[in-house]
Design a protein around this motif. Sequence first.
Motif, PDB file in Angstrom:
ATOM      1  N   ILE A 106       0.821  -1.143  -0.017  1.00  0.00           N
ATOM      2  CA  ILE A 106       0.048   0.200  -0.093  1.00  0.00           C
ATOM      3  C   ILE A 106       0.811   1.288  -0.018  1.00  0.00           C
ATOM      4  N   PHE A 107       0.701   2.128  -0.984  1.00  0.00           N
ATOM      5  CA  PHE A 107       1.668   3.075  -1.229  1.00  0.00           C
ATOM      6  C   PHE A 107       0.722   4.557  -1.069  1.00  0.00           C
ATOM      7  N   ILE A 108       0.703   5.429  -0.447  1.00  0.00           N
ATOM      8  CA  ILE A 108       0.120   6.520  -0.195  1.00  0.00           C
ATOM      9  C   ILE A 108       1.049   7.936  -0.786  1.00  0.00           C
ATOM     10  N   LEU A 153      -3.684   4.250  11.343  1.00  0.00           N
ATOM     11  CA  LEU A 153      -3.597   3.576  10.230  1.00  0.00           C
ATOM     12  C   LEU A 153      -2.453   2.750  10.157  1.00  0.00           C
ATOM     13  N   ALA A 154      -1.129   3.222  10.900  1.00  0.00           N
ATOM     14  CA  ALA A 154      -0.044   2.475  10.815  1.00  0.00           C
ATOM     15  C   ALA A 154      -0.262   1.368  11.975  1.00  0.00           C
ATOM     16  N   LEU A 213      -9.514   3.286   2.715  1.00  0.00           N
ATOM     17  CA  LEU A 213      -8.633   2.386   2.273  1.00  0.00           C
ATOM     18  C   LEU A 213      -8.406   0.977   2.858  1.00  0.00           C
ATOM     19  N   LEU A 214      -8.576   0.897   4.003  1.00  0.00           N
ATOM     20  CA  LEU A 214      -8.349  -0.706   4.638  1.00  0.00           C
ATOM     21  C   LEU A 214      -9.597  -1.382   4.159  1.00  0.00           C
ATOM     22  N   GLU A 215     -10.787  -0.967   4.218  1.00  0.00           N
ATOM     23  CA  GLU A 215     -11.791  -1.578   3.702  1.00  0.00           C
ATOM     24  C   GLU A 215     -11.728  -2.053   2.143  1.00  0.00           C
TER      25      GLU A 215
END
Length: 565
Positions: free
Chosen positions: A231-233, A312-313, A514-516
């Motif tokens: 996952i890249f933000i 989130l981390a 994003l997680l969902e």
Amino acid sequence: MARIISDRLLQRLQAFVLHPLTAVAAILLCATFLYALERAVEHMPFVMLSVLGIAAVLFLVSCRLYFSIYAALAATALISVISVMKYRTKGFDLHVYDFVFTGTDTKAFAFLIDGFAIYIAPVAVLLISCAIALCLVFAWDGKRELSAIKRSALVAATFLLIPVSYPLKADEPRYFHYLGGFNASAFFVSFLDLRDAAIGRGFADRFAGMPDVKPFAAAGPCDMAGPRPDIFIVLSESQTDLGQFNQHGLAEQFGGRFRSADGKRRELRVETFGGGTWISNFSLMTGLSSLDFGWRAPYLTTALEGKVQQSLATELSRCGYRTAVLMPMDHGFVNEGPFLESIGFDEVLDYDRIGASEYAHPDRFYFEAARTFIEDHRRTDGRPLFLQVQTMFAHSPYGNHLADSEQDAFAQSGNSELDEYVRRVAQSQRDFDWYLAQAKAESANHPSIVLEFGDHQSFATRELVNHLYPDFAVDKLTSSAYRTYFTIHPMGAEVDMKPFEFASLDIGYLGVSLLESVGLATSPMFADLAALRDRCDGRLHFCADRAAVDRHLQKRIASGHLTVD
């Protein structure tokens, strides 16, 4: 002879400076200047009484009347000028806490000197000039034969009058005043925040009298169907969707930009304008609205270090991810590095670690540094990777021509700052295309998801946005001033776009969405945040069901996920 002439000139100058009419004229000129910066006549009694308060204190200490008047006028004018500069670059007026947080932050101070020397140098010259002039006035002005009791009474009377002239309504939040560009009064209003902090008024007070809530259940195992993609933000500094502006050829040039892989444009609501990247990043990573903390919003990376236990981390770490942030600033800048580590990031790749030599590298530099880290990670670590890349190239100031001079559909607007900003955004978007291409090339062996977002709008587009959107207002947090964008790009991974399908999504919900979207089983706290998002139609601080937001925050506190004063 020359000395005699010089002495006479000094005597005349001294007589002129120490004349009552000169002092009155200086007061009137300064009041006019302050009004031009404040733009609200109803605030001027408070501003001028604040000037009088400074003068009264100086007179109490020095017994010199004219020195006290001129020093108070000079101090207020300088504070207001500095507030204008901060507001133009950060969208937030000068606050007394700037001297506590930024003033003692050597990294932030170095950044200001490096990036905004064009503003700092004139202010430094002005400060030195004022200091010299005031030293002369101090030497010329004789002490007044007025007792300490009478001078103290003058101070007391002035400070009793100041609250009467307070420019805000009793129930009006001071935070909005600092966003309003009221540059002559904001700094003095902010002293009330010191008072509230000293007597213990804080975030937790909003829950006084509310029913107790049960804490969240403990998080279970992290289940996920299928492989876990990297996952890249990408935090696209100071960028907004320029394709929406049908002027100067912007719609033609950027019409295909700022879209997700499915071709859709998606609107993101942020909580800062013109600056304050760390405010947007705070909300993204914690799922909290900075606005709930009022005037503390710009200082939360310091105030909440070690006080946010789920983020989130931590959620991705629970699911086996290695977590890292690549940032263009020094580790200690506005305390963001220590804060990110305190909310669960394994590594912070800062200015020194990525080998930066300036604060305004083209974004390709940051993406290449990210690729170096990604490749090393894949050689040495078998875990999936969560990496945020913060960029910098589109950040103000725009007086220097840093962008490529490549010709494109953009027509010169006649505004040099806007033209430079647009060129920087165009170059940054080309660099982002390169980063996407790298992820796509590796998608067969290393599926990934790239989420990109604009952290806030730039002052360079203010007039343009104001012309196109009548609701534009920096001091109105629901206006178009706080609208940016986000894009989603799956690379060999399955993504459910449903969690993003809102007319407008507040940045505090972007992380849980994003997680969902990747199918991660969220913890009870993040599951409740997702339910809150759906209940509030993508709004957080301004949710129509504000009680539901407060219950969620109470549960965080009751669970030990959030510690507040």
